[in-house]
Design an enzyme around this catalytic site. Sequence first.
Site, PDB file in Angstrom:
ATOM      1  N   GLN A  79      30.010 -45.459   6.074  1.00 43.78           N
ATOM      2  CA  GLN A  79      30.612 -44.136   5.821  1.00 43.78           C
ATOM      3  C   GLN A  79      31.909 -44.302   5.031  1.00 43.78           C
ATOM      4  O   GLN A  79      32.201 -43.559   4.100  1.00 43.78           O
ATOM      5  CB  GLN A  79      30.914 -43.423   7.152  1.00 43.78           C
ATOM      6  CG  GLN A  79      29.673 -43.014   7.915  1.00 43.78           C
ATOM      7  CD  GLN A  79      29.996 -42.284   9.224  1.00 43.78           C
ATOM      8  OE1 GLN A  79      31.120 -42.301   9.713  1.00 43.78           O
ATOM      9  NE2 GLN A  79      28.999 -41.646   9.797  1.00 43.78           N
ATOM     10  N   HIS A  83      34.066 -43.636   0.278  1.00 46.29           N
ATOM     11  CA  HIS A  83      35.352 -43.278  -0.337  1.00 46.29           C
ATOM     12  C   HIS A  83      35.544 -44.205  -1.529  1.00 46.29           C
ATOM     13  O   HIS A  83      36.164 -45.252  -1.443  1.00 46.29           O
ATOM     14  CB  HIS A  83      36.474 -43.355   0.703  1.00 46.29           C
ATOM     15  CG  HIS A  83      36.308 -42.279   1.714  1.00 46.29           C
ATOM     16  ND1 HIS A  83      36.972 -41.083   1.650  1.00 46.29           N
ATOM     17  CD2 HIS A  83      35.447 -42.180   2.750  1.00 46.29           C
ATOM     18  CE1 HIS A  83      36.554 -40.294   2.620  1.00 46.29           C
ATOM     19  NE2 HIS A  83      35.633 -40.940   3.294  1.00 46.29           N
ATOM     20  N   GLU A  98      35.184 -57.633   1.746  1.00 45.60           N
ATOM     21  CA  GLU A  98      34.500 -57.624   3.038  1.00 45.60           C
ATOM     22  C   GLU A  98      33.925 -58.983   3.406  1.00 45.60           C
ATOM     23  O   GLU A  98      33.552 -59.778   2.521  1.00 45.60           O
ATOM     24  CB  GLU A  98      33.364 -56.600   2.948  1.00 45.60           C
ATOM     25  CG  GLU A  98      32.685 -56.334   4.270  1.00 45.60           C
ATOM     26  CD  GLU A  98      31.638 -55.224   4.163  1.00 45.60           C
ATOM     27  OE1 GLU A  98      31.577 -54.547   3.112  1.00 45.60           O
ATOM     28  OE2 GLU A  98      30.886 -55.051   5.125  1.00 45.60           O
ATOM     29  N   SER A 100      31.291 -61.596   4.183  1.00 47.45           N
ATOM     30  CA  SER A 100      29.966 -61.704   3.587  1.00 47.45           C
ATOM     31  C   SER A 100      28.991 -62.343   4.564  1.00 47.45           C
ATOM     32  O   SER A 100      29.259 -63.427   5.098  1.00 47.45           O
ATOM     33  CB  SER A 100      30.036 -62.548   2.316  1.00 47.45           C
ATOM     34  OG  SER A 100      28.725 -62.898   1.914  1.00 47.45           O
ATOM     35  N   ASN A 190      43.385 -38.507   1.253  1.00 43.83           N
ATOM     36  CA  ASN A 190      42.089 -37.846   1.097  1.00 43.83           C
ATOM     37  C   ASN A 190      41.121 -38.310   2.194  1.00 43.83           C
ATOM     38  O   ASN A 190      40.394 -37.515   2.794  1.00 43.83           O
ATOM     39  CB  ASN A 190      41.527 -38.171  -0.293  1.00 43.83           C
ATOM     40  CG  ASN A 190      40.180 -37.520  -0.555  1.00 43.83           C
ATOM     41  OD1 ASN A 190      40.065 -36.296  -0.546  1.00 43.83           O
ATOM     42  ND2 ASN A 190      39.153 -38.326  -0.760  1.00 43.83           N
ATOM     43  N   ARG A 195      38.177 -37.470   7.167  1.00 44.70           N
ATOM     44  CA  ARG A 195      37.615 -38.243   8.291  1.00 44.70           C
ATOM     45  C   ARG A 195      38.371 -38.065   9.602  1.00 44.70           C
ATOM     46  O   ARG A 195      37.819 -38.359  10.651  1.00 44.70           O
ATOM     47  CB  ARG A 195      37.571 -39.734   7.932  1.00 44.70           C
ATOM     48  CG  ARG A 195      36.727 -40.049   6.708  1.00 44.70           C
ATOM     49  CD  ARG A 195      35.262 -39.719   6.908  1.00 44.70           C
ATOM     50  NE  ARG A 195      34.461 -40.122   5.753  1.00 44.70           N
ATOM     51  CZ  ARG A 195      33.139 -40.043   5.681  1.00 44.70           C
ATOM     52  NH1 ARG A 195      32.447 -39.566   6.700  1.00 44.70           N
ATOM     53  NH2 ARG A 195      32.491 -40.395   4.587  1.00 44.70           N
TER      54      ARG A 195
HETATM   55  C1  LIG Z   1      31.652 -34.968   7.609  1.00 39.21           C
HETATM   56  C2  LIG Z   1      31.106 -35.720   6.428  1.00 39.21           C
HETATM   57  C3  LIG Z   1      29.744 -35.839   6.245  1.00 39.21           C
HETATM   58  C4  LIG Z   1      29.221 -36.558   5.157  1.00 39.21           C
HETATM   59  N1  LIG Z   1      27.865 -36.689   5.005  1.00 39.21           N
HETATM   60  C5  LIG Z   1      27.357 -37.406   3.986  1.00 39.21           C
HETATM   61  C6  LIG Z   1      25.949 -37.595   3.814  1.00 39.21           C
HETATM   62  O1  LIG Z   1      25.164 -37.100   4.581  1.00 39.21           O
HETATM   63  N2  LIG Z   1      25.520 -38.356   2.782  1.00 39.21           N
HETATM   64  C7  LIG Z   1      26.367 -38.907   1.877  1.00 39.21           C
HETATM   65  O2  LIG Z   1      25.923 -39.575   0.947  1.00 39.21           O
HETATM   66  N3  LIG Z   1      27.698 -38.740   1.999  1.00 39.21           N
HETATM   67  C8  LIG Z   1      28.209 -38.010   3.017  1.00 39.21           C
HETATM   68  N4  LIG Z   1      29.568 -37.864   3.146  1.00 39.21           N
HETATM   69  C9  LIG Z   1      30.440 -38.499   2.164  1.00 39.21           C
HETATM   70  C10 LIG Z   1      31.046 -37.479   1.185  1.00 39.21           C
HETATM   71  O3  LIG Z   1      30.052 -36.853   0.404  1.00 39.21           O
HETATM   72  C11 LIG Z   1      32.043 -38.194   0.266  1.00 39.21           C
HETATM   73  O4  LIG Z   1      31.333 -39.107  -0.554  1.00 39.21           O
HETATM   74  C12 LIG Z   1      33.093 -38.990   1.030  1.00 39.21           C
HETATM   75  O5  LIG Z   1      33.665 -38.173   2.029  1.00 39.21           O
HETATM   76  C13 LIG Z   1      34.162 -39.485   0.072  1.00 39.21           C
HETATM   77  O6  LIG Z   1      34.922 -38.395  -0.336  1.00 39.21           O
HETATM   78  P1  LIG Z   1      35.603 -38.331  -1.770  1.00 39.21           P
HETATM   79  O7  LIG Z   1      34.541 -38.318  -2.832  1.00 39.21           O
HETATM   80  O8  LIG Z   1      36.583 -37.206  -1.750  1.00 39.21           O
HETATM   81  O9  LIG Z   1      36.417 -39.735  -1.769  1.00 39.21           O
HETATM   82  P2  LIG Z   1      36.681 -40.735  -2.971  1.00 39.21           P
HETATM   83  O10 LIG Z   1      35.378 -41.286  -3.475  1.00 39.21           O
HETATM   84  O11 LIG Z   1      37.689 -41.716  -2.491  1.00 39.21           O
HETATM   85  O12 LIG Z   1      37.272 -39.829  -4.069  1.00 39.21           O
HETATM   86  C14 LIG Z   1      38.580 -39.284  -3.923  1.00 39.21           C
HETATM   87  C15 LIG Z   1      38.723 -38.125  -4.882  1.00 39.21           C
HETATM   88  O13 LIG Z   1      38.648 -38.602  -6.222  1.00 39.21           O
HETATM   89  C16 LIG Z   1      37.949 -37.679  -7.013  1.00 39.21           C
HETATM   90  N5  LIG Z   1      36.733 -38.309  -7.519  1.00 39.21           N
HETATM   91  C17 LIG Z   1      36.081 -39.365  -7.016  1.00 39.21           C
HETATM   92  N6  LIG Z   1      35.041 -39.697  -7.759  1.00 39.21           N
HETATM   93  C18 LIG Z   1      35.012 -38.806  -8.755  1.00 39.21           C
HETATM   94  C19 LIG Z   1      34.162 -38.600  -9.856  1.00 39.21           C
HETATM   95  N7  LIG Z   1      33.122 -39.392 -10.122  1.00 39.21           N
HETATM   96  N8  LIG Z   1      34.436 -37.571 -10.685  1.00 39.21           N
HETATM   97  C20 LIG Z   1      35.473 -36.761 -10.476  1.00 39.21           C
HETATM   98  N9  LIG Z   1      36.342 -36.912  -9.445  1.00 39.21           N
HETATM   99  C21 LIG Z   1      36.095 -37.914  -8.604  1.00 39.21           C
HETATM  100  C22 LIG Z   1      37.646 -36.475  -6.157  1.00 39.21           C
HETATM  101  O14 LIG Z   1      38.718 -35.549  -6.269  1.00 39.21           O
HETATM  102  C23 LIG Z   1      37.652 -37.053  -4.769  1.00 39.21           C
HETATM  103  O15 LIG Z   1      37.949 -36.133  -3.753  1.00 39.21           O
HETATM  104  C24 LIG Z   1      30.091 -37.146   4.218  1.00 39.21           C
HETATM  105  C25 LIG Z   1      31.489 -37.017   4.402  1.00 39.21           C
HETATM  106  C26 LIG Z   1      31.993 -36.324   5.479  1.00 39.21           C
HETATM  107  C27 LIG Z   1      33.489 -36.217   5.647  1.00 39.21           C
END
Ligand SMILES: Cc1cc2nc3c(=O)[nH]c(=O)nc-3n(C[C@H](O)[C@H](O)[C@H](O)COP(=O)(O)OP(=O)(O)OC[C@H]3O[C@@H](n4cnc5c(N)ncnc54)[C@H](O)[C@@H]3O)c2cc1C
Length: 232
Positions: A79, A83, A98, A100, A190, A195
């Site tokens: 999970q 991020h 991590e 290995s 974030n 989380r």
């Molecule tokens: C309660 C919960 C349930 C979830 N369930 C699932 C699930 O079922 N399946 C699953 O696959 N994931 C799941 N996730 C993961 C979720 O979809 C996000 O991938 C994860 O929380 C990371 O968030 P993020 O993209 O904001 O973080 P990061 O990847 O660290 O990104 C941080 C920020 O950078 C920006 N950013 C990152 N990448 C890009 C990009 N390519 N383009 C533009 N801006 C970008 C965005 O503003 C983003 O908020 C879940 C998350 C939560 C909290």
Amino acid sequence: MHDDNVLGDNIGSIALIDSMGGDLSVVNDAKASLAQMVCEIGGKEVKLINYLVENKHFSPLRGTVLKFSVKAPLFICRQWWKHHLASCHSEEQDGWNEQSGRYTSFKPEFYIPKVWYEQSKMNKQGSATAFAAECCRGFRITLMNQTERAFQAYEELLNADVSRESARMILPVNIYTSWVWTVSLQAALNFVELRNEIHAQGEIQRYAAFVESACYQVAPLVTKAYMNRTHV
Ligand SMILES: Cc1cc2nc3c(=O)[nH]c(=O)nc-3n(C[C@H](O)[C@H](O)[C@H](O)COP(=O)(O)OP(=O)(O)OC[C@H]3O[C@@H](n4cnc5c(N)ncnc54)[C@H](O)[C@@H]3O)c2cc1C
């Protein structure tokens, strides 16, 4: 700062092992646009921090960096890995290193929770109320037995000279793994926002609560402003 018992089993742990920057460097990174610097934070600088955070001028938050050492079950690690900032292997600043399973053999360290919850009827991904203690004991024994069998089979494969990278396929997702996560203050906040929140799984919430405390230690004013912002 560290928590060696984050999941209540004396195995899961998290520590803030290093950091760079803080409130003052966030202010000075923002002031780079004016070719100015300050040596301390007063009322004007607090206003600036609140303005930056409220208006999503987040790039000054990226010059402050935190480094965590984490030990968590594999399903939590997976999970966390979503991020992508500081975790994605295609990113230049990949801050994820991590253990290995190709270089090392896994130890028999598994997450075996004491409390088990019913599947929520309202929220497909969440849990509802906890089962009675007797039921929890039964589920715990089921997981312990299954886990022991899997680890025995892992050892049998290793003893038969199967490579570590192949033998690990038999291990369950409650096995512990460890990694170092080097992340900008913005990405850490974030992570906390997503989380340390009721929709996230209980176990990752506990790690995220620690990350939030670490952010408060490193950059208290920025963290407070981020957590209190109204314009999300
Ligand atoms: C309660 C919960 C349930 C979830 N369930 C699932 C699930 O079922 N399946 C699953 O696959 N994931 C799941 N996730 C993961 C979720 O979809 C996000 O991938 C994860 O929380 C990371 O968030 P993020 O993209 O904001 O973080 P990061 O990847 O660290 O990104 C941080 C920020 O950078 C920006 N950013 C990152 N990448 C890009 C990009 N390519 N383009 C533009 N801006 C970008 C965005 O503003 C983003 O908020 C879940 C998350 C939560 C909290």
